[in-house]
Write an enzyme that holds these catalytic residues in place. Sequence first.
Site, PDB file in Angstrom:
ATOM      1  N   HIS A   1      29.798   3.588   6.567  1.00  0.00           N
ATOM      2  CA  HIS A   1      30.366   2.596   5.773  1.00  0.00           C
ATOM      3  C   HIS A   1      29.484   0.957   6.218  1.00  0.00           C
ATOM      4  CE1 HIS A   1      33.158   2.060   9.116  1.00  0.00           C
ATOM      5  NE2 HIS A   1      33.021   0.961   8.937  1.00  0.00           N
TER       6      HIS A   1
ATOM      7  N   VAL B   1      36.390  27.255  -3.153  1.00  0.00           N
ATOM      8  CA  VAL B   1      37.752  27.397  -3.219  1.00  0.00           C
ATOM      9  C   VAL B   1      38.518  26.143  -3.363  1.00  0.00           C
ATOM     10  CG1 VAL B   1      37.603  29.806  -2.376  1.00  0.00           C
ATOM     11  CG2 VAL B   1      38.283  27.894  -0.841  1.00  0.00           C
TER      12      VAL B   1
ATOM     13  N   ASP C   1      30.999   9.786   7.414  1.00  0.00           N
ATOM     14  CA  ASP C   1      31.024   8.543   7.739  1.00  0.00           C
ATOM     15  C   ASP C   1      29.971   8.116   8.817  1.00  0.00           C
ATOM     16  OD1 ASP C   1      31.261   5.636   7.084  1.00  0.00           O
ATOM     17  OD2 ASP C   1      33.070   5.546   8.230  1.00  0.00           O
TER      18      ASP C   1
ATOM     19  N   GLY D   1      33.935  -5.042  13.018  1.00  0.00           N
ATOM     20  CA  GLY D   1      32.650  -5.300  13.662  1.00  0.00           C
ATOM     21  C   GLY D   1      32.149  -4.440  14.717  1.00  0.00           C
ATOM     22  N   ASN D   2      33.409  -3.615  15.480  1.00  0.00           N
ATOM     23  CA  ASN D   2      33.319  -2.618  16.096  1.00  0.00           C
ATOM     24  C   ASN D   2      32.667  -1.150  15.409  1.00  0.00           C
ATOM     25  OD1 ASN D   2      35.664  -4.001  18.079  1.00  0.00           O
ATOM     26  ND2 ASN D   2      34.197  -2.918  19.160  1.00  0.00           N
ATOM     27  N   SER D   3      32.782  -1.193  14.146  1.00  0.00           N
ATOM     28  CA  SER D   3      32.442   0.262  13.347  1.00  0.00           C
ATOM     29  C   SER D   3      31.119   0.543  13.821  1.00  0.00           C
ATOM     30  CB  SER D   3      32.584  -0.108  11.963  1.00  0.00           C
ATOM     31  OG  SER D   3      33.911  -0.107  11.612  1.00  0.00           O
TER      32      SER D   3
END
Length: 391
Positions: free
Chosen positions: A139, A300, A169, A241-243
């Site tokens: 992201h 499934v 992600d 911002g830490n992502s």
Amino acid sequence: MNRDYSPGGPSVLRSLWLVLAQAITIAVGVLLAWRALGPAPAGPSPAPDVVSVQEAPHPASVASIQNRVATASLEGGFRTAAAKASASVVNIYTRKTPPRRLPNWLRPDGGEDGATQGASSLGSGVIVAAQGYILTNNHVVEGADEIAVMLPGEKVAEARVVGTDPESDLAVLRVEIAGLQPITFADPASVQVGDVVLAVGDPFGVGQTVTQGIVSATGRNRLGINTFENFIQTDAAINPGNSGGALVDTSGHLVGINTAIYSRSGGSQGIGFAIPVSLARQVMEQIIATGRVSRGWLGVSARDVIHETTGAAAGAALVAVQRDGPTDQAGLRAGDTVLAINGKEIPDTAALINETAAIKPGSQAQFKVLRGREATTVLVELGQRPAVRKR
């Protein structure tokens, strides 16, 4: 020669002097003993924290001393770990160019056509290989037209996307710069609840920042953040911002990629989530090798089975089986409950998804299935999980 023992003789005087000397000696001894052992005279109290070496410390005092020693050791360790990890963490800046606006005379609202402004965002990343590979969140870079990376030492370099995996992600970037310092990966099995961890990243764009906390929980899932969830929960402050930044142990080894925060107000609430290094490494290695991630697929839909007596999870019951899909071809049908895959217990649907996804498409896996009251074993050849469309 006979000695004189009569009263008043010399022998009597010597005896009296001996008795007197002994009495004086005993008195002096008693006085010294009383001064040594009796109550101390009034005066200044001894300085605090002075411990008599002649007394065994109370258990609480022992624990306090041990804690102070451990804290001093950890403080030094934080400094070393922070410096080591910070050398491998980068700031990521992205820019997304919006579609060109129509001229005024073609716009339905007749409004003014302003200058097109790119949408900018920021995040963090972790250098994982000296060849310039950087691991971050999907992201952070999703939909970006331009990506710039600020490296340690404030060098700025253009980065390109090697590959992305929206379902976990995660994404891998690459910069063409030599002399990079890759991070060291921790042993996934070493991460335990209560471990001290540090979060390194660029919150709010203020610059590289280190925060400290503990591992609050492991194996967090069903949060609705990603398709594949096995998060490390931490109370180390993680903010926008830490992502994509690093969650490291007190040796500076990577234990996770910081991904999300739980917040009702937009600020940090002491609940942050990081993708564990086990999943991050698996995804990273596939992207670097092939540019994409391949996962096993069953075709499934399933639901959790709850034990009637204990209330504990007791397997994943198949609700629907796709026609001509891997499970259909293997003979599984709706109503079967998957108990284990390749000997590994499957307590619920989350485990079913994660375990099958980790199996290479085209390979066979042994499924332990409960059908009615009988347990049976079925070999299933897994298919290729369909790619997820980008949001």
